[in-house]
Design a protein around this motif. Sequence first.
Motif, PDB file in Angstrom:
ATOM      1  N   GLY A 166       0.816  -1.210   0.000  1.00 62.57           N
ATOM      2  CA  GLY A 166       0.000   0.000   0.000  1.00 62.57           C
ATOM      3  C   GLY A 166       0.850   1.260   0.000  1.00 62.57           C
ATOM      4  N   SER A 167       1.848   1.309   0.840  1.00 59.59           N
ATOM      5  CA  SER A 167       2.714   2.487   0.904  1.00 59.59           C
ATOM      6  C   SER A 167       3.594   2.593  -0.344  1.00 59.59           C
ATOM      7  CB  SER A 167       3.585   2.429   2.155  1.00 59.59           C
ATOM      8  OG  SER A 167       2.791   2.504   3.315  1.00 59.59           O
ATOM      9  N   ALA A 168       4.025   1.460  -0.889  1.00 65.86           N
ATOM     10  CA  ALA A 168       4.806   1.487  -2.126  1.00 65.86           C
ATOM     11  C   ALA A 168       3.971   2.035  -3.275  1.00 65.86           C
ATOM     12  CB  ALA A 168       5.321   0.087  -2.454  1.00 65.86           C
ATOM     13  N   LEU A 169       2.700   1.644  -3.336  1.00 74.18           N
ATOM     14  CA  LEU A 169       1.817   2.147  -4.390  1.00 74.18           C
ATOM     15  C   LEU A 169       1.662   3.660  -4.283  1.00 74.18           C
ATOM     16  CD1 LEU A 169      -0.132   1.662  -6.731  1.00 74.18           C
ATOM     17  CD2 LEU A 169      -1.939   1.216  -5.053  1.00 74.18           C
ATOM     18  N   LEU A 170       1.461   4.161  -3.076  1.00 72.86           N
ATOM     19  CA  LEU A 170       1.322   5.606  -2.900  1.00 72.86           C
ATOM     20  C   LEU A 170       2.620   6.322  -3.260  1.00 72.86           C
ATOM     21  CD1 LEU A 170      -0.559   7.868  -1.987  1.00 72.86           C
ATOM     22  CD2 LEU A 170       0.278   7.547   0.350  1.00 72.86           C
ATOM     23  N   SER A 171       3.763   5.737  -2.903  1.00 78.83           N
ATOM     24  CA  SER A 171       5.037   6.361  -3.252  1.00 78.83           C
ATOM     25  C   SER A 171       5.277   6.322  -4.761  1.00 78.83           C
ATOM     26  CB  SER A 171       6.186   5.661  -2.526  1.00 78.83           C
ATOM     27  OG  SER A 171       6.393   4.355  -3.025  1.00 78.83           O
ATOM     28  N   MET A 172       4.727   5.324  -5.445  1.00 76.09           N
ATOM     29  CA  MET A 172       4.881   5.254  -6.896  1.00 76.09           C
ATOM     30  C   MET A 172       4.082   6.361  -7.587  1.00 76.09           C
ATOM     31  SD  MET A 172       4.843   1.102  -7.135  1.00 76.09           S
ATOM     32  CE  MET A 172       4.327   0.971  -8.817  1.00 76.09           C
ATOM     33  N   ILE A 173       2.963   6.746  -6.991  1.00 78.01           N
ATOM     34  CA  ILE A 173       2.224   7.907  -7.514  1.00 78.01           C
ATOM     35  C   ILE A 173       3.092   9.153  -7.401  1.00 78.01           C
ATOM     36  CG2 ILE A 173       0.181   9.362  -7.168  1.00 78.01           C
ATOM     37  CD1 ILE A 173      -1.270   6.873  -6.156  1.00 78.01           C
ATOM     38  N   PHE A 174       3.746   9.305  -6.242  1.00 79.17           N
ATOM     39  CA  PHE A 174       4.689  10.405  -6.038  1.00 79.17           C
ATOM     40  C   PHE A 174       5.799  10.355  -7.080  1.00 79.17           C
ATOM     41  CE2 PHE A 174       8.904  11.154  -4.091  1.00 79.17           C
ATOM     42  CZ  PHE A 174       8.861  12.527  -3.926  1.00 79.17           C
ATOM     43  N   ALA A 175       6.358   9.158  -7.308  1.00 80.46           N
ATOM     44  CA  ALA A 175       7.442   9.006  -8.278  1.00 80.46           C
ATOM     45  C   ALA A 175       6.973   9.349  -9.681  1.00 80.46           C
ATOM     46  CB  ALA A 175       7.982   7.579  -8.231  1.00 80.46           C
ATOM     47  N   GLY A 176       5.750   8.941 -10.030  1.00 80.00           N
ATOM     48  CA  GLY A 176       5.228   9.250 -11.360  1.00 80.00           C
ATOM     49  C   GLY A 176       5.109  10.745 -11.596  1.00 80.00           C
ATOM     50  N   ILE A 177       4.741  11.475 -10.542  1.00 82.49           N
ATOM     51  CA  ILE A 177       4.573  12.925 -10.688  1.00 82.49           C
ATOM     52  C   ILE A 177       5.913  13.629 -10.821  1.00 82.49           C
ATOM     53  CG2 ILE A 177       3.753  15.020  -9.523  1.00 82.49           C
ATOM     54  CD1 ILE A 177       1.557  13.290  -8.258  1.00 82.49           C
ATOM     55  N   ILE A 178       6.871  13.276  -9.940  1.00 78.68           N
ATOM     56  CA  ILE A 178       8.140  14.006  -9.953  1.00 78.68           C
ATOM     57  C   ILE A 178       9.063  13.569 -11.086  1.00 78.68           C
ATOM     58  CG2 ILE A 178       8.027  14.394  -7.473  1.00 78.68           C
ATOM     59  CD1 ILE A 178      10.294  12.231  -7.262  1.00 78.68           C
ATOM     60  N   LEU A 179       8.960  12.289 -11.483  1.00 78.06           N
ATOM     61  CA  LEU A 179       9.840  11.791 -12.535  1.00 78.06           C
ATOM     62  C   LEU A 179       9.223  11.936 -13.919  1.00 78.06           C
ATOM     63  CD1 LEU A 179      11.161   8.543 -10.789  1.00 78.06           C
ATOM     64  CD2 LEU A 179      12.268  10.781 -10.920  1.00 78.06           C
ATOM     65  N   GLY A 180       7.903  11.810 -13.974  1.00 81.29           N
ATOM     66  CA  GLY A 180       7.242  11.938 -15.265  1.00 81.29           C
ATOM     67  C   GLY A 180       6.995  13.375 -15.690  1.00 81.29           C
TER      68      GLY A 180
END
Length: 303
Positions: A69-83
């Motif tokens: 669950g926390s990894a999924l939320l952090s991946m949303i963060f990663a998608g925003i800052i990296l994408g």
Amino acid sequence: MSAIEFILAGMLAAATPFLLAALGELVAERAGVLNLGVEGLMALGAVIAFIVVYHGGGHLLAFIAAGLGSALLSMIFAGIILGFNANQVATGLALGILGQGLSALFGKSYESLTVTTLPKIAVPGLSQIPVIGGMFNQDLVVWISLVVTIGIWVLFAYGKIGLVLRAVGENPKAAHAIGYPIIAIRFAAVAFGGMMAGFAGAYAATIYTPLWADGMIAGRGWIAIALVVFGTWLTARIFLGACLFGAVSLMGLAAQATGLAVPSQLLACLPYLVTIIVLGIISADRRLLKLNGVASLGEPFER
């Protein structure tokens, strides 16, 4: 049990939430990503793990669910800052607020409920040593966290993956020039950091303090971020720092048990006071920060 024995016996367990979250943040920062949403990731992992254990899912399933669950939320963060090359500080703060809001929402109907914790595992012989014997009588997650700490130290000191992560964080353009996928590596590092924060929250809510209360993470995520700077991005120093903060967090209880006439509010804020003081001391030594710091930390990567 004396106050010193009490602190030593509980120090590793108190340090485990700090340690797990800080190790995850270390990996993310070594790859060049500053994630300030650790507090929210821990809170989300805590409520997910608590719900799973409360409904009979067991601690193993709870940790898996919290990590995912926390990894999924952090991946949303990663998608925003990296994408989209969004500002990492602002996005991380928003992530933390979102995680804490979700934990309050999901945990509303579980307020003040409790769950069963894990039994302690004593090391034969060592756990019988006077004064320090309590340090060798810990639950399974504490022992696993020590193994993970050693594993991450070996990874950065001798492993190729650790070398690649450091290269991506120090000079992403040079790493990209020799063929490393910078975005994918940073994405994976952020996901790992989110998973570790979820594990830290799960430990706090189901083992260390096996009950649910809104806001129970109580700043541990921020202290974990500070620990990475305190440890100057070195695994061994982060471990020692986590033990220090774990011991400090128990000093209030030890002082109250001995009848020391100190206001409880002052004792409760000791970990945060120590955090400010230690960061001030570390920040004064710019040579040390420059020697071990990550050159591209917080900077977006543009091909």
